[in-house]
Design an enzyme around this catalytic site. Structure first.
Site, PDB file in Angstrom:
ATOM      1  N   MET A  44      -6.612 -45.324  32.535  1.00 25.60           N
ATOM      2  CA  MET A  44      -6.712 -45.770  33.923  1.00 25.60           C
ATOM      3  C   MET A  44      -5.359 -46.067  34.545  1.00 25.60           C
ATOM      4  O   MET A  44      -5.259 -46.828  35.500  1.00 25.60           O
ATOM      5  CB  MET A  44      -7.590 -47.024  33.986  1.00 25.60           C
ATOM      6  CG  MET A  44      -9.018 -46.803  33.521  1.00 25.60           C
ATOM      7  SD  MET A  44      -9.967 -45.743  34.639  1.00 25.60           S
ATOM      8  CE  MET A  44     -10.299 -46.917  35.967  1.00 25.60           C
ATOM      9  N   SER A  45      -4.298 -45.469  34.042  1.00 28.96           N
ATOM     10  CA  SER A  45      -2.959 -45.776  34.560  1.00 28.96           C
ATOM     11  C   SER A  45      -2.766 -45.279  35.991  1.00 28.96           C
ATOM     12  O   SER A  45      -1.874 -45.749  36.693  1.00 28.96           O
ATOM     13  CB  SER A  45      -1.876 -45.182  33.657  1.00 28.96           C
ATOM     14  OG  SER A  45      -1.886 -43.776  33.704  1.00 28.96           O
TER      15      SER A  45
ATOM     16  N   GLU B  31       4.370 -36.538  23.828  1.00 23.97           N
ATOM     17  CA  GLU B  31       3.259 -37.145  24.568  1.00 23.97           C
ATOM     18  C   GLU B  31       3.145 -36.531  25.953  1.00 23.97           C
ATOM     19  O   GLU B  31       4.152 -36.346  26.646  1.00 23.97           O
ATOM     20  CB  GLU B  31       3.470 -38.655  24.695  1.00 23.97           C
ATOM     21  CG  GLU B  31       2.357 -39.356  25.452  1.00 23.97           C
ATOM     22  CD  GLU B  31       2.603 -40.850  25.599  1.00 23.97           C
ATOM     23  OE1 GLU B  31       1.799 -41.512  26.279  1.00 23.97           O
ATOM     24  OE2 GLU B  31       3.598 -41.343  25.029  1.00 23.97           O
TER      25      GLU B  31
ATOM     26  N   LYS C   4       1.587 -38.944  35.838  1.00 24.64           N
ATOM     27  CA  LYS C   4       2.245 -40.021  36.567  1.00 24.64           C
ATOM     28  C   LYS C   4       2.812 -39.486  37.879  1.00 24.64           C
ATOM     29  O   LYS C   4       2.868 -38.282  38.111  1.00 24.64           O
ATOM     30  CB  LYS C   4       3.394 -40.625  35.736  1.00 24.64           C
ATOM     31  CG  LYS C   4       2.961 -41.345  34.467  1.00 24.64           C
ATOM     32  CD  LYS C   4       2.221 -42.620  34.728  1.00 24.64           C
ATOM     33  CE  LYS C   4       1.907 -43.385  33.458  1.00 24.64           C
ATOM     34  NZ  LYS C   4       0.873 -42.680  32.628  1.00 24.64           N
TER      35      LYS C   4
END
Length: 236
Positions: free
Chosen positions: A150-151, A184, A188
Protein backbone atom coordinates in the site's frame (compact mmCIF):
# COMPACT_ATOMS: atom_id res chain seq x y z
CA UNK A 1 -28.90 2.41 -32.40
CA UNK A 2 -25.38 3.29 -33.49
CA UNK A 3 -22.52 4.59 -31.36
CA UNK A 4 -22.98 8.19 -32.49
CA UNK A 5 -26.63 8.12 -31.47
CA UNK A 6 -25.69 6.78 -28.04
CA UNK A 7 -23.10 9.54 -27.62
CA UNK A 8 -25.66 12.16 -28.68
CA UNK A 9 -28.07 10.85 -26.04
CA UNK A 10 -25.36 11.06 -23.37
CA UNK A 11 -24.59 14.64 -24.38
CA UNK A 12 -28.24 15.69 -24.13
CA UNK A 13 -29.16 13.82 -20.95
CA UNK A 14 -26.29 14.85 -18.71
CA UNK A 15 -26.84 18.13 -16.87
CA UNK A 16 -24.92 21.12 -18.18
CA UNK A 17 -21.91 22.32 -16.23
CA UNK A 18 -21.25 25.76 -14.86
CA UNK A 19 -18.18 27.59 -16.13
CA UNK A 20 -16.32 26.77 -12.89
CA UNK A 21 -17.27 23.10 -13.09
CA UNK A 22 -16.03 22.95 -16.69
CA UNK A 23 -12.79 24.54 -15.55
CA UNK A 24 -12.32 21.95 -12.82
CA UNK A 25 -13.16 19.07 -15.15
CA UNK A 26 -10.62 20.42 -17.62
CA UNK A 27 -8.02 20.70 -14.86
CA UNK A 28 -8.59 17.11 -13.80
CA UNK A 29 -8.24 15.92 -17.40
CA UNK A 30 -5.06 17.94 -17.91
CA UNK A 31 -3.52 16.61 -14.70
CA UNK A 32 -4.22 13.04 -15.79
CA UNK A 33 -2.77 13.74 -19.22
CA UNK A 34 0.40 15.37 -17.92
CA UNK A 35 1.22 13.34 -14.81
CA UNK A 36 -0.91 10.22 -15.13
CA UNK A 37 -2.91 11.04 -11.99
CA UNK A 38 -5.89 13.13 -11.01
CA UNK A 39 -5.11 16.10 -8.76
CA UNK A 40 -5.72 16.26 -5.03
CA UNK A 41 -8.31 18.62 -3.59
CA UNK A 42 -5.50 20.82 -2.29
CA UNK A 43 -3.91 21.00 -5.74
CA UNK A 44 -7.23 21.98 -7.33
CA UNK A 45 -7.75 24.66 -4.68
CA UNK A 46 -4.24 26.02 -5.16
CA UNK A 47 -4.46 26.05 -8.95
CA UNK A 48 -7.84 27.78 -9.05
CA UNK A 49 -7.32 30.11 -6.10
CA UNK A 50 -9.86 28.59 -3.72
CA UNK A 51 -9.59 29.50 -0.05
CA UNK A 52 -9.50 25.85 1.02
CA UNK A 53 -9.62 22.28 -0.22
CA UNK A 54 -13.22 22.12 1.03
CA UNK A 55 -14.28 24.43 -1.79
CA UNK A 56 -12.73 22.07 -4.31
CA UNK A 57 -14.51 19.16 -2.64
CA UNK A 58 -17.88 20.87 -3.08
CA UNK A 59 -17.29 21.33 -6.80
CA UNK A 60 -16.13 17.72 -7.16
CA UNK A 61 -19.29 16.47 -5.48
CA UNK A 62 -21.33 18.58 -7.86
CA UNK A 63 -19.50 17.07 -10.84
CA UNK A 64 -20.07 13.59 -9.43
CA UNK A 65 -23.78 14.30 -8.88
CA UNK A 66 -24.08 15.38 -12.52
CA UNK A 67 -22.40 12.19 -13.69
CA UNK A 68 -19.12 13.55 -15.05
CA UNK A 69 -16.81 11.98 -12.48
CA UNK A 70 -16.80 9.29 -9.81
CA UNK A 71 -15.22 9.84 -6.39
CA UNK A 72 -13.52 7.04 -4.46
CA UNK A 73 -13.62 7.62 -0.69
CA UNK A 74 -10.45 7.26 1.34
CA UNK A 75 -7.92 8.41 -1.26
CA UNK A 76 -6.77 11.95 -1.95
CA UNK A 77 -6.65 11.31 -5.71
CA UNK A 78 -9.72 9.12 -5.94
CA UNK A 79 -11.25 10.85 -8.97
CA UNK A 80 -12.26 9.04 -12.15
CA UNK A 81 -13.61 10.81 -15.22
CA UNK A 82 -16.75 9.13 -16.53
CA UNK A 83 -17.74 11.76 -19.09
CA UNK A 84 -15.38 14.40 -20.43
CA UNK A 85 -17.74 17.04 -21.86
CA UNK A 86 -15.20 17.41 -24.69
CA UNK A 87 -12.35 18.23 -22.27
CA UNK A 88 -10.65 14.85 -22.55
CA UNK A 89 -7.51 14.70 -24.68
CA UNK A 90 -5.55 11.64 -23.56
CA UNK A 91 -6.35 10.12 -20.18
CA UNK A 92 -3.11 8.24 -19.47
CA UNK A 93 -4.08 6.94 -16.10
CA UNK A 94 -7.64 5.67 -15.49
CA UNK A 95 -8.91 3.50 -12.68
CA UNK A 96 -11.19 0.96 -14.34
CA UNK A 97 -12.65 -2.44 -13.63
CA UNK A 98 -11.51 -5.43 -15.63
CA UNK A 99 -13.23 -5.42 -19.02
CA UNK A 100 -16.01 -7.97 -19.35
CA UNK A 101 -15.69 -8.21 -23.11
CA UNK A 102 -15.58 -6.15 -26.25
CA UNK A 103 -15.19 -6.21 -29.98
CA UNK A 104 -11.60 -5.01 -29.81
CA UNK A 105 -9.37 -6.44 -27.13
CA UNK A 106 -5.75 -7.27 -26.70
CA UNK A 107 -4.14 -9.37 -24.02
CA UNK A 108 -1.39 -8.16 -21.75
CA UNK A 109 0.83 -10.39 -19.63
CA UNK A 110 0.22 -10.04 -15.89
CA UNK A 111 3.54 -9.96 -14.07
CA UNK A 112 3.57 -11.26 -10.52
CA UNK A 113 6.57 -11.66 -8.24
CA UNK A 114 9.82 -10.78 -10.03
CA UNK A 115 12.85 -12.95 -9.31
CA UNK A 116 16.21 -11.31 -8.69
CA UNK A 117 18.40 -10.89 -11.72
CA UNK A 118 15.70 -11.76 -14.29
CA UNK A 119 14.07 -9.45 -16.83
CA UNK A 120 10.75 -8.21 -15.51
CA UNK A 121 8.83 -9.67 -18.47
CA UNK A 122 10.56 -13.05 -18.35
CA UNK A 123 8.11 -15.85 -19.06
CA UNK A 124 8.49 -17.32 -15.58
CA UNK A 125 7.07 -14.10 -14.09
CA UNK A 126 3.87 -14.16 -16.17
CA UNK A 127 0.87 -15.33 -14.16
CA UNK A 128 -1.67 -15.13 -16.98
CA UNK A 129 -2.80 -13.11 -19.97
CA UNK A 130 -5.46 -10.49 -19.24
CA UNK A 131 -7.89 -9.23 -21.92
CA UNK A 132 -7.81 -5.43 -22.09
CA UNK A 133 -9.56 -2.86 -24.25
CA UNK A 134 -6.66 -1.19 -26.13
CA UNK A 135 -8.35 2.22 -25.95
CA UNK A 136 -7.95 2.36 -22.15
CA UNK A 137 -4.33 3.43 -22.27
CA UNK A 138 -3.50 6.17 -24.74
CA UNK A 139 0.25 5.68 -24.48
CA UNK A 140 -0.04 1.95 -24.96
CA UNK A 141 0.78 -0.62 -22.29
CA UNK A 142 3.26 -3.46 -22.66
CA UNK A 143 2.35 -5.42 -19.54
CA UNK A 144 0.40 -5.38 -16.28
CA UNK A 145 2.18 -5.52 -12.94
CA UNK A 146 0.39 -6.88 -9.89
CA UNK A 147 0.75 -4.26 -7.15
CA UNK A 148 2.15 -5.46 -3.84
CA UNK A 149 1.52 -3.40 -0.71
CA UNK A 150 0.00 0.00 0.00
CA UNK A 151 2.94 2.38 -0.44
CA UNK A 152 1.09 4.19 -3.28
CA UNK A 153 -2.30 4.23 -1.56
CA UNK A 154 -2.83 7.99 -1.75
CA UNK A 155 -2.29 7.89 -5.51
CA UNK A 156 -5.20 5.46 -5.70
CA UNK A 157 -2.93 2.46 -6.32
CA UNK A 158 -3.90 -0.34 -3.97
CA UNK A 159 -2.61 -3.78 -3.08
CA UNK A 160 -3.73 -6.27 -5.71
CA UNK A 161 -4.38 -3.71 -8.45
CA UNK A 162 -3.02 -4.31 -11.94
CA UNK A 163 -0.74 -1.45 -12.97
CA UNK A 164 -0.51 -0.95 -16.73
CA UNK A 165 3.11 -0.24 -17.65
CA UNK A 166 4.78 1.01 -20.81
CA UNK A 167 8.37 -0.10 -21.21
CA UNK A 168 10.70 2.88 -21.18
CA UNK A 169 14.02 3.96 -19.75
CA UNK A 170 12.99 7.62 -19.61
CA UNK A 171 10.51 9.44 -17.38
CA UNK A 172 9.80 12.95 -16.18
CA UNK A 173 9.77 14.24 -12.62
CA UNK A 174 6.46 13.34 -11.05
CA UNK A 175 5.82 10.29 -13.20
CA UNK A 176 4.87 7.06 -11.48
CA UNK A 177 7.40 4.48 -12.56
CA UNK A 178 8.39 0.88 -12.13
CA UNK A 179 12.02 0.83 -11.04
CA UNK A 180 14.53 -1.85 -10.17
CA UNK A 181 16.96 -1.11 -7.35
CA UNK A 182 19.56 -3.83 -7.08
CA UNK A 183 17.32 -6.93 -7.08
CA UNK A 184 14.07 -5.30 -5.94
CA UNK A 185 11.30 -3.98 -8.19
CA UNK A 186 9.19 -1.14 -6.82
CA UNK A 187 6.43 1.26 -7.92
CA UNK A 188 7.05 4.85 -6.86
CA UNK A 189 6.90 8.47 -8.02
CA UNK A 190 10.13 9.61 -9.66
CA UNK A 191 11.87 12.78 -8.54
CA UNK A 192 15.34 13.93 -9.60
CA UNK A 193 16.91 16.23 -7.04
CA UNK A 194 20.11 18.11 -6.30
CA UNK A 195 21.91 19.00 -3.13
CA UNK A 196 25.41 20.16 -2.17
CA UNK A 197 26.86 16.77 -3.06
CA UNK A 198 25.28 16.58 -6.52
CA UNK A 199 22.27 15.07 -8.28
CA UNK A 200 20.36 12.08 -7.03
CA UNK A 201 17.09 10.22 -7.53
CA UNK A 202 14.35 9.93 -4.93
CA UNK A 203 11.55 7.41 -5.34
CA UNK A 204 8.61 8.79 -3.42
CA UNK A 205 5.86 6.81 -1.75
CA UNK A 206 2.26 8.06 -1.71
CA UNK A 207 1.58 6.93 1.82
CA UNK A 208 3.07 8.63 4.91
CA UNK A 209 3.52 5.22 6.55
CA UNK A 210 6.23 4.40 4.01
CA UNK A 211 9.63 6.03 3.59
CA UNK A 212 10.89 7.44 0.31
CA UNK A 213 13.80 5.63 -1.30
CA UNK A 214 16.99 7.53 -1.99
CA UNK A 215 18.90 5.95 -4.87
CA UNK A 216 22.59 6.15 -4.06
CA UNK A 217 25.36 6.24 -6.64
CA UNK A 218 26.38 2.74 -5.59
CA UNK A 219 22.93 1.26 -6.24
CA UNK A 220 22.19 -0.73 -9.36
CA UNK A 221 19.24 1.34 -10.61
CA UNK A 222 17.16 0.64 -13.72
CA UNK A 223 14.00 2.33 -14.89
CA UNK A 224 11.75 -0.49 -16.09
CA UNK A 225 8.74 1.50 -17.25
CA UNK A 226 6.14 4.20 -16.72
CA UNK A 227 2.63 3.69 -15.35
CA UNK A 228 0.02 4.49 -18.00
CA UNK A 229 -3.11 3.01 -16.44
CA UNK A 230 -4.65 1.07 -13.62
CA UNK A 231 -7.09 -1.81 -13.52
CA UNK A 232 -8.95 -2.29 -10.28
CA UNK A 233 -8.82 -6.07 -10.33
CA UNK A 234 -11.28 -6.60 -7.48
CA UNK A 235 -13.88 -4.34 -9.05
CA UNK A 236 -13.92 -1.76 -6.24
Amino acid sequence: MNINTVNDLIETTLPKLTARQEEILGLITLAIEESGLPPTRAEIANRLGFASANAAEEHLRALAKKGYIELSPGTSRGIRITHSNNHSSANNFRQLNLPSGGLQQLTLPLIGRVAAGCPITAIEHIEKQVPVDPSLFSKGADYLLRVKGMSMRDAGILDGDYLAVKKTTEARNGDIVVARIDDEVTVKRLQRKKDSSGSYIELQAENPEFKNIIVTAEADFTLEGQAVGLIRANGI
